[in-house]
Every structure is written in structure tokens, then in C-alpha cells.
Scaffold this motif. Structure first.
Motif, short mmCIF file in Angstrom:
data_model
loop_
_atom_site.label_atom_id
_atom_site.label_comp_id
_atom_site.label_asym_id
_atom_site.label_seq_id
_atom_site.Cartn_x
_atom_site.Cartn_y
_atom_site.Cartn_z
N TYR A 1 8.98 10.44 -26.58
CA TYR A 1 8.36 9.61 -26.80
C TYR A 1 7.69 8.40 -25.90
CZ TYR A 1 8.44 11.78 -31.15
OH TYR A 1 8.55 13.25 -32.07
N ALA B 1 6.84 9.46 -20.33
CA ALA B 1 5.93 9.33 -19.62
C ALA B 1 6.55 9.65 -18.08
CB ALA B 1 5.22 8.30 -19.32
N SER C 1 -1.90 9.45 -17.99
CA SER C 1 -1.93 9.00 -19.01
C SER C 1 -1.93 8.79 -20.22
CB SER C 1 -3.60 10.19 -19.28
OG SER C 1 -2.72 11.14 -19.95
N TYR C 2 -0.60 9.40 -19.85
CA TYR C 2 0.46 8.97 -20.52
C TYR C 2 1.69 7.65 -20.19
CZ TYR C 2 0.51 13.79 -22.32
OH TYR C 2 0.49 14.83 -22.64
N ILE D 1 -0.40 5.23 -19.59
CA ILE D 1 -2.08 3.91 -20.58
C ILE D 1 -2.05 3.75 -21.93
CG2 ILE D 1 -4.20 3.37 -20.17
CD1 ILE D 1 -4.72 5.40 -17.72
N TRP D 2 -1.51 5.17 -22.56
CA TRP D 2 -1.60 6.41 -23.87
C TRP D 2 -0.10 6.71 -23.91
CZ3 TRP D 2 -6.18 7.20 -21.09
CH2 TRP D 2 -7.01 6.55 -21.20
N PRO D 3 0.62 6.33 -24.35
CA PRO D 3 1.94 6.14 -24.98
C PRO D 3 1.68 7.54 -25.94
CG PRO D 3 2.45 4.28 -23.96
CD PRO D 3 0.94 4.44 -24.08
N ARG D 4 2.75 8.86 -25.11
CA ARG D 4 3.03 9.28 -27.05
C ARG D 4 3.55 8.94 -27.80
NH1 ARG D 4 5.69 14.83 -26.45
NH2 ARG D 4 5.06 16.10 -28.13
N LYS D 5 3.24 9.24 -28.70
CA LYS D 5 3.62 8.05 -29.79
C LYS D 5 4.50 9.21 -30.95
CE LYS D 5 0.42 4.07 -30.52
NZ LYS D 5 0.16 4.02 -29.70
#
Length: 179
Positions: free
Chosen positions: A107, A112, A169-170, A172-176
Motif C-alpha cells: 500500500y 508505488a 498515478s500511484y 499521486i494517488w497512493p493505494r490505500k
């Protein structure tokens, strides 16, 4: 489907058969050398596919999408082969033999970075595969017979670009983590 396409399917199926046979021999039957033998067969499958595609083209066949996919398959197998086997090994050990730690779920920035490293491997596979495809185009030296190779190369270029966008994109918008 032509013979090269069937060879690709057969090599992919055999890849997973020898991997599972290797893990089974290693973990279920405690036969380490036999397991290593099966795992060592994976590059042999790539060599067989390369020979089949090369002989087909040498005998005058026009390069098809299957020939291009064979080049992609070989380059991806060379670059990702070890990590694919490690990934499968970890899951076989945990889910089948109930040994070892659970596979890591990534995560945030860890995910990323991991995905970006995977993209770098994709880029390396692309460079290797493009080299194989261009080599085939030069070897055949007939644009009419190699049109399919160039078409697949253009598509793969777009795919690598899209993969870079997804990878970026990961950051910028990291996986939660799922709550």
C-alpha cells in the motif's frame, strides 16, 4: 491459428506445468534436485519457441501477429521470469503447503515504488522485444512480410506508455489499505 500461435499457447501452458511440477517436487515430495530440474526447464521452453518462430520465418513465412507475440513472450519471460517464479513460489508455499509468511500486500508509497520497478522491467522487456522485432525485420528484409511485426511494436509502445501513466498515478494517488 497458425503453428507459431499454437506453440505460444503450448509454451505458456508448459511453463506453468513445469513451475507447478517443480514446486510440487520441492515442497510436497521433498525432492529439491527434481524441483530444480523442472524449474530449469522454463528457459528451455523459450528457446524452443524461438527456434519454432525462427524456422517458420526462415522457411519463407510472412511474419504474423503470432511471430510478434512470440518475440514479446520471450522478452517478457527473460525479464520477468525470475520474479514470476518467485511470486508463484511464495504463494505455493503459503497457500498449498501452509508454510512461510503470507504474501505481502503493498500500500501507499511501497506499492508505488514496487509498481514503478515493475514498469522499469516492462520497459526493459520492451527494449529487448523491440530489438528482437527489429532484428527480425532486418533479417527478413521485406516490409510486406514484416508489417505485422511493426504493427505490434506500435501497439506495445502505447501499452508501455499507458503502463507508465498507471505507475505514475500511484505516486499521486497512493493505494490505500482496505478498511
Amino acid at each position: 491459428m497458425n503453428f507459431v500461435a499454437w506453440a505460444i499457447v503450448a509454451c505458456e501452458v508448459l511453463f506453468w506445468v513445469v513451475i507447478l511440477a517443480g514446486f510440487s517436487a520441492r515442497y510436497l515430495f521433498k525432492r529439491q534436485k527434481l524441483g530444480l530440474f523442472f524449474l530449469a526447464l522454463t528457459p528451455v521452453l523459450d528457446l524452443i519457441l524461438l527456434i519454432i518462430a525462427g524456422i517458420d520465418l526462415y522457411n519463407g513465412a510472412s511474419a504474423t501477429t503470432a511471430h510478434a507475440v512470440a518475440a514479446i513472450y520471450i522478452s517478457v519471460s527473460i525479464v520477468f521470469g525470475k520474479s514470476m517464479i518467485s511470486w508463484a513460489d511464495e504463494r505455493f508455499r503459503y497457500y498449498v503447503t501452509k508454510q512461510g509468511a503470507a504474501p505481502v500486500k503493498r500500500y501507499g508509497m511501497d506499492h508505488a515504488r514496487h509498481y514503478f520497478k515493475s514498469w522499469l522491467k516492462h520497459l526493459l522487456a520492451f527494449i529487448l522485444g523491440a530489438g528482437i522485432l527489429y532484428g527480425l525485420m532486418i533479417w527478413i528484409d521485406d516490409p510486406a512480410r514484416t508489417e505485422a511485426l511493426f504493427s505490434i511494436l506500435k501497439i506495445w509502445t502505447v501499452v508501455v506508455g499507458i503502463d507508465l501513466l498507471i505507475s505514475s498515478s500511484y505516486f499521486i494517488w497512493p493505494r490505500k489499505a482496505k478498511s
